[in-house]
Motif scaffolding. Structure first.
Motif, mmCIF file in Angstrom:
data_model
loop_
_atom_site.group_PDB
_atom_site.id
_atom_site.type_symbol
_atom_site.label_atom_id
_atom_site.label_comp_id
_atom_site.label_asym_id
_atom_site.label_seq_id
_atom_site.Cartn_x
_atom_site.Cartn_y
_atom_site.Cartn_z
ATOM 1 N N PHE A 1 -32.208 41.500 29.749
ATOM 2 C CA PHE A 1 -33.647 41.751 29.707
ATOM 3 C C PHE A 1 -34.215 41.327 28.364
ATOM 4 O O PHE A 1 -33.643 41.593 27.311
ATOM 5 C CB PHE A 1 -33.941 43.237 29.939
ATOM 6 C CG PHE A 1 -33.473 43.733 31.281
ATOM 7 C CD1 PHE A 1 -34.274 43.614 32.402
ATOM 8 C CD2 PHE A 1 -32.217 44.292 31.425
ATOM 9 C CE1 PHE A 1 -33.846 44.062 33.631
ATOM 10 C CE2 PHE A 1 -31.766 44.747 32.663
ATOM 11 C CZ PHE A 1 -32.592 44.628 33.769
ATOM 12 N N HIS B 1 -26.933 41.563 34.334
ATOM 13 C CA HIS B 1 -28.363 41.657 34.078
ATOM 14 C C HIS B 1 -28.616 41.559 32.580
ATOM 15 O O HIS B 1 -27.843 42.065 31.765
ATOM 16 C CB HIS B 1 -28.907 43.009 34.570
ATOM 17 C CG HIS B 1 -29.068 43.073 36.062
ATOM 18 N ND1 HIS B 1 -30.074 42.425 36.733
ATOM 19 C CD2 HIS B 1 -28.346 43.728 37.009
ATOM 20 C CE1 HIS B 1 -29.986 42.669 38.029
ATOM 21 N NE2 HIS B 1 -28.938 43.457 38.229
ATOM 22 N N LYS C 1 -38.433 40.787 26.734
ATOM 23 C CA LYS C 1 -39.868 40.814 26.987
ATOM 24 C C LYS C 1 -40.618 40.336 25.751
ATOM 25 O O LYS C 1 -40.058 40.243 24.663
ATOM 26 C CB LYS C 1 -40.324 42.228 27.355
ATOM 27 C CG LYS C 1 -39.755 42.753 28.663
ATOM 28 C CD LYS C 1 -40.273 44.153 28.978
ATOM 29 C CE LYS C 1 -39.716 44.682 30.285
ATOM 30 N NZ LYS C 1 -40.198 46.048 30.589
ATOM 31 N N CYS D 1 -30.550 36.432 33.413
ATOM 32 C CA CYS D 1 -31.991 36.157 33.362
ATOM 33 C C CYS D 1 -32.548 36.282 31.943
ATOM 34 O O CYS D 1 -32.195 37.200 31.201
ATOM 35 C CB CYS D 1 -32.742 37.126 34.269
ATOM 36 S SG CYS D 1 -32.331 36.975 36.013
ATOM 37 N N ARG D 2 -33.414 35.346 31.564
ATOM 38 C CA ARG D 2 -34.247 35.408 30.368
ATOM 39 C C ARG D 2 -33.464 35.605 29.066
ATOM 40 O O ARG D 2 -33.976 36.173 28.105
ATOM 41 C CB ARG D 2 -35.301 36.498 30.516
ATOM 42 C CG ARG D 2 -36.262 36.244 31.671
ATOM 43 C CD ARG D 2 -37.363 37.282 31.736
ATOM 44 N NE ARG D 2 -38.303 36.976 32.794
ATOM 45 C CZ ARG D 2 -39.339 36.138 32.687
ATOM 46 N NH1 ARG D 2 -39.558 35.524 31.546
ATOM 47 N NH2 ARG D 2 -40.135 35.908 33.709
ATOM 48 N N THR D 3 -32.244 35.124 29.021
ATOM 49 C CA THR D 3 -31.476 35.258 27.780
ATOM 50 C C THR D 3 -31.950 34.250 26.725
ATOM 51 O O THR D 3 -31.601 34.373 25.546
ATOM 52 C CB THR D 3 -29.983 35.053 28.054
ATOM 53 O OG1 THR D 3 -29.809 33.905 28.897
ATOM 54 C CG2 THR D 3 -29.408 36.272 28.755
ATOM 55 N N TRP E 1 -37.166 24.597 39.053
ATOM 56 C CA TRP E 1 -37.040 26.053 38.906
ATOM 57 C C TRP E 1 -35.597 26.511 39.097
ATOM 58 O O TRP E 1 -35.164 27.490 38.480
ATOM 59 C CB TRP E 1 -37.937 26.772 39.922
ATOM 60 C CG TRP E 1 -37.982 28.254 39.706
ATOM 61 C CD1 TRP E 1 -38.762 28.947 38.828
ATOM 62 C CD2 TRP E 1 -37.159 29.238 40.365
ATOM 63 N NE1 TRP E 1 -38.497 30.296 38.899
ATOM 64 C CE2 TRP E 1 -37.523 30.505 39.836
ATOM 65 C CE3 TRP E 1 -36.175 29.180 41.337
ATOM 66 C CZ2 TRP E 1 -36.928 31.688 40.263
ATOM 67 C CZ3 TRP E 1 -35.579 30.368 41.761
ATOM 68 C CH2 TRP E 1 -35.962 31.592 41.217
ATOM 69 N N TRP F 1 -35.774 31.642 32.316
ATOM 70 C CA TRP F 1 -36.532 32.541 33.201
ATOM 71 C C TRP F 1 -35.560 33.239 34.141
ATOM 72 O O TRP F 1 -34.350 33.149 33.956
ATOM 73 C CB TRP F 1 -37.622 31.761 33.962
ATOM 74 C CG TRP F 1 -37.166 30.517 34.669
ATOM 75 C CD1 TRP F 1 -36.555 30.438 35.893
ATOM 76 C CD2 TRP F 1 -37.272 29.171 34.199
ATOM 77 N NE1 TRP F 1 -36.280 29.131 36.205
ATOM 78 C CE2 TRP F 1 -36.719 28.325 35.202
ATOM 79 C CE3 TRP F 1 -37.800 28.579 33.038
ATOM 80 C CZ2 TRP F 1 -36.661 26.935 35.072
ATOM 81 C CZ3 TRP F 1 -37.738 27.201 32.923
ATOM 82 C CH2 TRP F 1 -37.194 26.389 33.915
ATOM 83 N N ASP F 2 -36.085 33.933 35.153
ATOM 84 C CA ASP F 2 -35.227 34.671 36.084
ATOM 85 C C ASP F 2 -34.405 33.680 36.902
ATOM 86 O O ASP F 2 -34.958 32.891 37.679
ATOM 87 C CB ASP F 2 -36.065 35.544 37.016
ATOM 88 C CG ASP F 2 -36.729 36.698 36.283
ATOM 89 O OD1 ASP F 2 -36.249 37.049 35.199
ATOM 90 O OD2 ASP F 2 -37.723 37.240 36.797
ATOM 91 N N ASP G 1 -35.302 33.691 26.525
ATOM 92 C CA ASP G 1 -36.701 34.091 26.385
ATOM 93 C C ASP G 1 -36.785 35.318 25.482
ATOM 94 O O ASP G 1 -35.789 35.975 25.206
ATOM 95 C CB ASP G 1 -37.294 34.399 27.758
ATOM 96 C CG ASP G 1 -38.805 34.534 27.728
ATOM 97 O OD1 ASP G 1 -39.416 34.213 26.692
ATOM 98 O OD2 ASP G 1 -39.375 34.969 28.747
ATOM 99 N N ASN H 1 -31.804 32.181 39.678
ATOM 100 C CA ASN H 1 -31.268 32.398 41.010
ATOM 101 C C ASN H 1 -29.757 32.528 40.846
ATOM 102 O O ASN H 1 -29.095 31.573 40.444
ATOM 103 C CB ASN H 1 -31.636 31.219 41.913
ATOM 104 C CG ASN H 1 -31.039 31.330 43.303
ATOM 105 O OD1 ASN H 1 -29.862 31.065 43.502
ATOM 106 N ND2 ASN H 1 -31.853 31.720 44.259
ATOM 107 N N ASP H 2 -29.208 33.711 41.114
ATOM 108 C CA ASP H 2 -27.824 33.967 40.728
ATOM 109 C C ASP H 2 -26.831 33.053 41.445
ATOM 110 O O ASP H 2 -25.820 32.646 40.866
ATOM 111 C CB ASP H 2 -27.456 35.443 40.920
ATOM 112 C CG ASP H 2 -27.675 35.944 42.334
ATOM 113 O OD1 ASP H 2 -28.537 35.386 43.020
ATOM 114 O OD2 ASP H 2 -26.993 36.891 42.753
#
Length: 326
Positions: free
Chosen positions: A150, A148, A152, A188-190, A273, A221-222, A192, A224-225
């Motif tokens: 994160f 994971h 923002k 995810c979002r690395t 996507w 973005w998030d 962003d 799909n693993d």
């Protein structure tokens, strides 16, 4: 992209015309884009070059079919980086035990990569600690992280990667003396983060580049693993095919094109996507050596030496029989 694909298609074509209408991308050409602002988060390889949408997304005229597109923060970071370290290290954490969703596809991702790089450094579960991550960054040519992450837009939020014992924060990269040639952030979002005027996105990917890493594969973005796992396996397979030290940006493009051509992939999963989430930032050729060489040497030892031993035994046996007859 998923709920209204045709609406997205029209918008993607409008963006392509606005950005490249006067200077169309040339077929077979490699492009490195130095973007700013919102363009830092635009998947250019997922834009389309024709106003007509074919029935299946697998057949859409994506830019990726026409040209190679990667990104760089600046000419300075593109040219100057530390490509130190040897070999491959991978950290895989499907369950952080901190009230986060379990990433079930990570185990399959690790097993697939181990078949490609058998002699890499592998840290799974409770082994995937902050200390192991720091060691990998300091000593490896390629570092892969599946966990994971994160980021923002809030200016008070610090992007981080979740590891087994704690979180690794963006600012900790400033304390690292050495950086690998290539970092793959299968999370995810690395790519962003907070948008800074005149600077672009303050993301984990950018922090690695700023710290001296040659190139980063990151998620906008998030992810799909399951899809991300298969794409990165395809990426490393292409790297292995070109002996590891060729054009890594082209290897990611090839993995995406293979995804689009694969008949086993559901046509809905060929919407951008899924496959366009991973982007390449930095030096297209970040490695100075073949990180798969050790793995190939290991396979030679594992398979050739036992065969050679059998041959020697058979020769000695025949020589002994011949001697007895004489």
């Amino acid at each position: 992209m998923i709920d209204h694909p045709l609406v997205w298609y029209r918008q993607a074509y409008a963006l392509y015309r606005q950005l490249f209408g006067s200077h169309p991308l040339q077929s077979g050409t490699d492009y490195i884009l130095l973007t700013d602002g919102a363009l830092s988060l635009l998947p250019v390889d997922a834009l389309v070059t024709s106003p007509e949408a074919l029935p299946s997304p697998a057949d859409w005229p994506y830019v990726i079919r026409q040209a190679q597109v990667s990104y760089a923060w600046s000419l300075r970071t593109l040219r100057r980086h530390s490509a130190g370290g040897k070999g491959f290290s991978g950290l895989f954490l499907s369950d952080t035990h901190r009230s986060m969703p379990v990433l079930n596809a990570i185990t399959a991702e690790r097993e697939g990569l181990q078949r490609l790089i058998p002699d890499g450094g592998w840290y799974s579960g409770e082994q995937a600690t902050v200390a192991a991550f720091r060691k990998a960054l300091a000593t490896s040519a390629v570092v892969h992280i599946s966990s994971h992450a994160f980021a923002k837009n809030d200016s008070l939020f610090v992007p981080r990667i979740e590891l087994y014992d704690s979180s690794f924060y963006l600012f900790e990269l400033k304390t690292m003396e050495h950086q690998p040639g290539l970092v793959v952030l299968s999370a995810c979002r690395t790519g962003d983060g907070r948008m800074v005027s005149g600077e672009g996105v303050q993301s984990l990917a950018r922090a690695f580049i700023g710290g001296g890493t040659g190139a980063v594969v990151a998620g906008w973005w998030d992810v799909n693993d399951e899809t991300a796992g298969r794409l990165v396996q395809g990426f490393y397979s292409e790297m292995d095919r070109q002996s590891g030290k060729e054009n890594a940006a082209r290897a990611l493009r090839a993995a995406k094109l293979n995804w689009l051509k694969d008949p086993a992939v559901n046509y809905l999963h060929k919407l951008p996507w899924y496959w366009a989430v991973l982007n390449y930032q930095g030096d297209p050729q970040p490695l100075k050596e073949d990180v798969f060489t050790v793995g190939r040497s290991g396979l030679v030892v594992a398979y050739v030496l036992p065969v050679l031993a059998v041959v020697i035994i058979l020769v000695l046996y025949r020589v002994r029989r011949s001697y007895r007859r004489a």
